[in-house]
Design a protein around this motif. Structure first.
Motif, PDB file in Angstrom:
ATOM      1  N   LEU A 135     -31.256 -50.570 -35.770  1.00 36.48           N
ATOM      2  CA  LEU A 135     -32.454 -51.403 -35.650  1.00 36.48           C
ATOM      3  C   LEU A 135     -33.424 -51.181 -36.806  1.00 36.48           C
ATOM      4  CD1 LEU A 135     -33.125 -51.207 -31.809  1.00 36.48           C
ATOM      5  CD2 LEU A 135     -32.146 -53.098 -33.143  1.00 36.48           C
ATOM      6  N   ASP A 136     -33.435 -49.968 -37.374  1.00 35.78           N
ATOM      7  CA  ASP A 136     -34.399 -49.678 -38.441  1.00 35.78           C
ATOM      8  C   ASP A 136     -33.898 -50.129 -39.810  1.00 35.78           C
ATOM      9  OD1 ASP A 136     -32.429 -47.893 -39.064  1.00 35.78           O
ATOM     10  OD2 ASP A 136     -33.693 -46.097 -38.948  1.00 35.78           O
ATOM     11  N   GLY A 137     -32.765 -50.843 -39.850  1.00 40.88           N
ATOM     12  CA  GLY A 137     -32.281 -51.358 -41.124  1.00 40.88           C
ATOM     13  C   GLY A 137     -31.314 -50.419 -41.835  1.00 40.88           C
ATOM     14  N   THR A 138     -31.195 -49.176 -41.370  1.00 41.01           N
ATOM     15  CA  THR A 138     -30.226 -48.264 -41.969  1.00 41.01           C
ATOM     16  C   THR A 138     -28.848 -48.508 -41.338  1.00 41.01           C
ATOM     17  OG1 THR A 138     -30.649 -46.564 -40.316  1.00 41.01           O
ATOM     18  CG2 THR A 138     -32.025 -46.527 -42.295  1.00 41.01           C
ATOM     19  N   HIS A 139     -27.870 -47.789 -41.849  1.00 38.20           N
ATOM     20  CA  HIS A 139     -26.513 -47.925 -41.313  1.00 38.20           C
ATOM     21  C   HIS A 139     -25.965 -46.549 -40.964  1.00 38.20           C
ATOM     22  CE1 HIS A 139     -27.131 -51.735 -43.356  1.00 38.20           C
ATOM     23  NE2 HIS A 139     -26.151 -52.227 -42.628  1.00 38.20           N
ATOM     24  N   ILE A 140     -25.160 -46.489 -39.910  1.00 36.84           N
ATOM     25  CA  ILE A 140     -24.494 -45.231 -39.578  1.00 36.84           C
ATOM     26  C   ILE A 140     -22.999 -45.371 -39.811  1.00 36.84           C
ATOM     27  CG2 ILE A 140     -26.274 -44.487 -37.945  1.00 36.84           C
ATOM     28  CD1 ILE A 140     -24.290 -45.235 -35.672  1.00 36.84           C
ATOM     29  N   SER A 141     -22.339 -44.219 -39.896  1.00 31.04           N
ATOM     30  CA  SER A 141     -20.905 -44.186 -40.182  1.00 31.04           C
ATOM     31  C   SER A 141     -20.108 -44.155 -38.886  1.00 31.04           C
ATOM     32  CB  SER A 141     -20.589 -42.950 -41.006  1.00 31.04           C
ATOM     33  OG  SER A 141     -20.752 -41.801 -40.192  1.00 31.04           O
ATOM     34  N   MET A 142     -18.789 -44.281 -39.052  1.00 28.46           N
ATOM     35  CA  MET A 142     -17.878 -44.165 -37.932  1.00 28.46           C
ATOM     36  C   MET A 142     -18.069 -42.843 -37.184  1.00 28.46           C
ATOM     37  SD  MET A 142     -15.526 -45.658 -36.371  1.00 28.46           S
ATOM     38  CE  MET A 142     -14.990 -46.916 -37.515  1.00 28.46           C
ATOM     39  N   VAL A 143     -18.190 -41.744 -37.903  1.00 29.62           N
ATOM     40  CA  VAL A 143     -18.281 -40.447 -37.231  1.00 29.62           C
ATOM     41  C   VAL A 143     -19.622 -40.326 -36.483  1.00 29.62           C
ATOM     42  CG1 VAL A 143     -19.254 -39.062 -39.129  1.00 29.62           C
ATOM     43  CG2 VAL A 143     -17.706 -37.998 -37.521  1.00 29.62           C
ATOM     44  N   GLN A 144     -20.653 -40.913 -37.029  1.00 33.85           N
ATOM     45  CA  GLN A 144     -21.945 -40.896 -36.339  1.00 33.85           C
ATOM     46  C   GLN A 144     -21.896 -41.778 -35.086  1.00 33.85           C
ATOM     47  OE1 GLN A 144     -24.160 -42.025 -39.904  1.00 33.85           O
ATOM     48  NE2 GLN A 144     -25.340 -40.113 -39.783  1.00 33.85           N
ATOM     49  N   ARG A 145     -21.195 -42.909 -35.203  1.00 35.92           N
ATOM     50  CA  ARG A 145     -21.070 -43.809 -34.067  1.00 35.92           C
ATOM     51  C   ARG A 145     -20.264 -43.160 -32.943  1.00 35.92           C
ATOM     52  NH1 ARG A 145     -17.534 -47.999 -32.440  1.00 35.92           N
ATOM     53  NH2 ARG A 145     -18.599 -49.836 -31.612  1.00 35.92           N
ATOM     54  N   VAL A 146     -19.135 -42.536 -33.312  1.00 36.63           N
ATOM     55  CA  VAL A 146     -18.286 -41.881 -32.319  1.00 36.63           C
ATOM     56  C   VAL A 146     -19.048 -40.754 -31.628  1.00 36.63           C
ATOM     57  CG1 VAL A 146     -16.325 -40.279 -32.143  1.00 36.63           C
ATOM     58  CG2 VAL A 146     -16.022 -42.521 -33.222  1.00 36.63           C
ATOM     59  N   PHE A 147     -19.771 -39.967 -32.419  1.00 38.01           N
ATOM     60  CA  PHE A 147     -20.538 -38.848 -31.845  1.00 38.01           C
ATOM     61  C   PHE A 147     -21.563 -39.368 -30.836  1.00 38.01           C
ATOM     62  CE2 PHE A 147     -23.993 -35.662 -32.094  1.00 38.01           C
ATOM     63  CZ  PHE A 147     -23.282 -34.588 -31.575  1.00 38.01           C
ATOM     64  N   ARG A 148     -22.229 -40.465 -31.193  1.00 32.88           N
ATOM     65  CA  ARG A 148     -23.224 -41.050 -30.297  1.00 32.88           C
ATOM     66  C   ARG A 148     -22.563 -41.585 -29.016  1.00 32.88           C
ATOM     67  NH1 ARG A 148     -27.031 -45.688 -32.765  1.00 32.88           N
ATOM     68  NH2 ARG A 148     -27.575 -43.958 -34.131  1.00 32.88           N
ATOM     69  N   GLN A 149     -21.388 -42.209 -29.178  1.00 29.53           N
ATOM     70  CA  GLN A 149     -20.673 -42.755 -28.012  1.00 29.53           C
ATOM     71  C   GLN A 149     -20.242 -41.634 -27.057  1.00 29.53           C
ATOM     72  OE1 GLN A 149     -17.634 -45.012 -30.144  1.00 29.53           O
ATOM     73  NE2 GLN A 149     -18.487 -46.938 -29.342  1.00 29.53           N
ATOM     74  N   ILE A 150     -19.798 -40.513 -27.639  1.00 28.66           N
ATOM     75  CA  ILE A 150     -19.386 -39.374 -26.804  1.00 28.66           C
ATOM     76  C   ILE A 150     -20.568 -38.868 -25.992  1.00 28.66           C
ATOM     77  CG2 ILE A 150     -18.625 -36.954 -26.862  1.00 28.66           C
ATOM     78  CD1 ILE A 150     -16.925 -37.750 -29.343  1.00 28.66           C
ATOM     79  N   ARG A 151     -21.719 -38.719 -26.655  1.00 28.26           N
ATOM     80  CA  ARG A 151     -22.905 -38.221 -25.984  1.00 28.26           C
ATOM     81  C   ARG A 151     -23.394 -39.176 -24.894  1.00 28.26           C
ATOM     82  NH1 ARG A 151     -25.381 -33.619 -28.437  1.00 28.26           N
ATOM     83  NH2 ARG A 151     -23.582 -32.254 -28.247  1.00 28.26           N
ATOM     84  N   GLN A 152     -23.162 -40.484 -25.141  1.00 31.05           N
ATOM     85  CA  GLN A 152     -23.568 -41.458 -24.111  1.00 31.05           C
ATOM     86  C   GLN A 152     -22.617 -41.400 -22.917  1.00 31.05           C
ATOM     87  OE1 GLN A 152     -23.872 -44.934 -26.555  1.00 31.05           O
ATOM     88  NE2 GLN A 152     -26.061 -44.642 -26.958  1.00 31.05           N
ATOM     89  N   ALA A 153     -21.324 -41.181 -23.168  1.00 31.01           N
ATOM     90  CA  ALA A 153     -20.342 -41.115 -22.084  1.00 31.01           C
ATOM     91  C   ALA A 153     -20.508 -39.816 -21.285  1.00 31.01           C
ATOM     92  CB  ALA A 153     -18.921 -41.210 -22.649  1.00 31.01           C
ATOM     93  N   ASP A 154     -20.887 -38.762 -21.978  1.00 29.27           N
ATOM     94  CA  ASP A 154     -21.046 -37.457 -21.323  1.00 29.27           C
ATOM     95  C   ASP A 154     -22.120 -36.664 -22.064  1.00 29.27           C
ATOM     96  OD1 ASP A 154     -20.949 -34.946 -20.254  1.00 29.27           O
ATOM     97  OD2 ASP A 154     -18.877 -34.524 -20.859  1.00 29.27           O
ATOM     98  N   PRO A 155     -23.366 -36.733 -21.591  1.00 26.36           N
ATOM     99  CA  PRO A 155     -24.485 -36.102 -22.315  1.00 26.36           C
ATOM    100  C   PRO A 155     -24.297 -34.604 -22.513  1.00 26.36           C
ATOM    101  CG  PRO A 155     -25.315 -37.617 -20.657  1.00 26.36           C
ATOM    102  CD  PRO A 155     -23.847 -37.504 -20.421  1.00 26.36           C
ATOM    103  N   THR A 156     -23.440 -33.970 -21.714  1.00 23.05           N
ATOM    104  CA  THR A 156     -23.260 -32.522 -21.872  1.00 23.05           C
ATOM    105  C   THR A 156     -21.996 -32.196 -22.665  1.00 23.05           C
ATOM    106  OG1 THR A 156     -21.970 -32.281 -19.851  1.00 23.05           O
ATOM    107  CG2 THR A 156     -24.385 -32.144 -19.639  1.00 23.05           C
ATOM    108  N   ALA A 157     -21.369 -33.225 -23.258  1.00 24.00           N
ATOM    109  CA  ALA A 157     -20.115 -32.999 -23.993  1.00 24.00           C
ATOM    110  C   ALA A 157     -20.305 -31.928 -25.057  1.00 24.00           C
ATOM    111  CB  ALA A 157     -19.648 -34.304 -24.636  1.00 24.00           C
TER     112      ALA A 157
END
Lengths: 437, 437
Positions: free
Chosen positions: B33-55
């Motif tokens: 949203l802030d105009g920057t871009h994230i990488s695949m590894v950043q996206r995957v890490f975020r998805q893992i944390r969303q699926a399991d916040p204590t991962a």
């Protein structure tokens, strides 16, 4: 012969290899035996010298091109500088006055005026030489060069000669026609108007004194900005009865677009470039020092320079101008009389530049009101002068230039420096020339 | 859950945005949203944390990727470093030993091993979580994730389950088939082998102690280079009778080529780029700070970075690897744990580099045996230490670093410096770490 080359043009259509300083005629595209490339203006200059080894060449141009011309042609040419842009009549009068009043060329001598960038065979300039001889002999007050058309072009004006002889008087001129009309003109023996003409100096200067109020070259130059804007066509051609044309048959092209420029390229790539086996009709000019890789492209041109990157279908590339006009960026590289510079990094309050000085050359002694600079010499030997103090320098040396100090760098061998400019208000215009102590 | 992400890969197929240090998973392509871009590894890490916040996330990787991972993920992940490349069995044993002996994860705990760069929806990691629960519950010694095929792909291995239930035992594995055979497999309920599997730590470590000679993590690490090269498939999967599979239906892609990468791009351009109206299906990723202009292109990808420029038909772009292997050039940019660097000029005996240090970060204290350096600070505030002497610095300061001196730079605010390296033998490897005084 005396020949005047008109060097103008903006840098939009051949972006990113051209910019506001490097017009299309300065792009190095013609390969030499030693692996380097020369530009259109260097090629034309060489062709003129081959057609007439004693040719006296004067280039009429604006201030912004002087450094690049000196870089590419050295001191072998005279340069007549227009202090500002007026129209073609004042421009031709100014360079004619320069030839007569400054260089001492006699009023009975003929001068040929020629765009700086026609793509032609060497014998074209033999014809230009002939044109000046015809003008000198009084064949007509104005002698034009007409090109035998090879197709009914809609891009050129046409000259209607009185006869189909090699030299003829001119019956009339026609504006750019549609293709059908062009076909009719050609059937009547019409020629393309190449923009090349020759006249005796006295003829144009007499007309000039009649239409413009000036005394000699200095006066003309000093008041150039006040001169009325009149085109040479309006002031001279339309009122003249005695106009002749010399017919020329041979290749004659304007390399004003990527499409026409790549047509005459002798190699598919200039600079670091790799094309895969499936590329067809692809041309790459890469002025960066990293590779360009093209895969599976057809009828495309790729051009890369410190200004940016163009990737275009050749047909589409003709429509480039409005897109480039959107890019509101500073010039990223330029040739100077002493070498060249290239911006390699931009930050809010700094600019990092690579400076290359040719052996034996020096930049102007100057200072800046709003920025400090740091030079790190990374190649070669030379000397610096900072606020009058002279010092030898070589690769590895660091020179601090506080804001306001006067400085210059002179190359003994070719010298390369990384210049970091520092300050909250960095402007190219912030440069105050000083006299060397 | 405990999840291990395997982060490997070379930088050839997505050149010039990837290089030997920046593998494809580190390229910033997902807009925020802030105009920057994230990488695949950043996206995957975020998805893992969303699926399991204590991962609990551990990344298994090589030394060369540690800096980039720290730059992109900070200290939120554990990194298990392979001292050299062996095969997949030693690699999985090493990270399993790291989890047990270093992090203290119990032998009865389940671990999921997953490639670092699948392009999936968030619920994929909910399924991975479920997979670890199935493994922990003893459903099978090895639990695999099988993807419901959407077409008879020839690119994947297939898992033949015993039933079409969501969780099933595995009957057999099939190597990459031709399309017709793939169609038959799918008719029999086959699943794509996603490369994701889960096991109880004790299971893999017991197998490891049977096949490899080691005592604990330190010993394994110290003798890693001497371990036999065995694949995990050969050492474990082929000998195991108790293998289960969890069925997953949803988007699952490998973004390993320009073609697949541009398919999932949410914008046609990233970075400074202009496409004319006649471009169709064109994607541009431009990491340079000058514009890219595309005209009249169809089905093309343009990528530009400090490494070079790619212009490719999307179909042709899959064959990029051998072309990139021809380019024998040094790395032109990399992310470091403290920020990033980028080569901005190369001369025979000098290299000019732009260094960006993130606020609060410092580079290692180090010296060079064969080169001097000059830092000009162009942005920010920080401090330098040179041969033990500490000094505050800010934009405009120049720091001379003679050959052999120990030095470091620390950023208080984000700090940008232009570093000129000087010497006849400049090598990236010439870097001797020192202890801070």
């Amino acid at each position: 012969m005396h020949i005047v080359l008109l060097s103008g043009g903006s840098g939009k259509r051949l972006w990113p290899l051209s910019n506001d300083i490097r017009s299309k005629q300065f792009i190095p595209i013609f390969p030499q035996l030693d692996g380097t490339h020369i530009s259109m203006v260097q090629r034309v200059f060489r062709q003129i010298r081959q057609a007439d080894p004693t040719a006296d060449v004067t280039i009429a141009t604006s201030k912004s091109q002087v450094s690049t011309l000196r870089n590419q042609l050295g001191d072998a040419v005279d340069i007549s500088v227009e202090p500002c842009r007026r129209d073609t009549f004042p421009a031709i009068v100014l360079v004619s006055a320069y030839l007569h009043y400054v260089k001492g060329v006699g009023l009975d001598k003929a001068v040929a005026v020629c765009p700086v960038d026609p793509y032609v065979e060497g014998r074209y300039f033999t014809a230009v030489h002939r044109l000046t001889e015809l003008a000198a002999a009084g064949t007509a007050n104005l002698m034009l060069m007409g090109i035998e058309p090879t197709y009914p072009s809609e891009k050129y004006g046409y000259i209607m000669p009185a006869s189909k002889n090699e030299v003829s008087s001119v019956r009339s001129f026609k504006e750019k026609p549609d293709a059908a009309t062009a076909q009719e003109y050609i059937a009547q023996g019409a020629l393309w108007n190449s923009g090349v003409f020759a006249y005796r100096l006295g003829y144009v200067l007499a007309t000039a004194h009649r239409l413009l109020d000036f005394q000699g070259y200095e006066d003309l130059y000093a008041h150039y900005g006040e001169l009325e804007k009149i085109s040479f066509d309006y002031a001279v051609v339309e009122r003249e009865q005695s106009i002749g044309v010399l017919r020329y048959a041979g290749e004659w092209k304007d390399l004003g677009t990527w499409n026409t420029l790549t047509e005459i390229m002798q190699e598919h790539t200039i600079g670091q470039a790799v094309l895969d086996d499936t590329c067809r009709d692809v041309h790459v000019i890469n002025e960066m020092d990293v590779p360009v890789l093209c895969m599976g492209l057809k009828q495309a041109v790729v051009a890369a320079s410190p200004e940016g990157i163009l990737v275009a279908d050749k047909g589409a590339s003709s429509y480039i101008k409005p897109y480039v006009e959107q890019f509101d960026q500073q010039i990223h590289f330029a040739e100077k009389s002493w070498g060249r510079f290239q911006i390699i990094d931009v930050e809010d309050d700094s600019l990092t530049i690579k400076i290359t000085l040719n052996a034996g050359h020096a930049m102007n002694y100057h200072r800046h009101a709003h920025r400090a600079e740091v030079w790190t010499i990374v190649r070669g030997q030379g000397e610096v002068i900072v606020d009058g103090a002279r010092r030898e320098v070589q690769a590895g040396d660091i020179i601090e230039l506080p804001c306001g100090c006067a400085h210059t760098l002179r190359a003994v061998t070719q010298l390369v420096a990384i210049e970091v400019q520092l300050g909250p208000d960095i402007q190219r215009e912030d440069k105050i020339k000083e006299d060397l102590p």
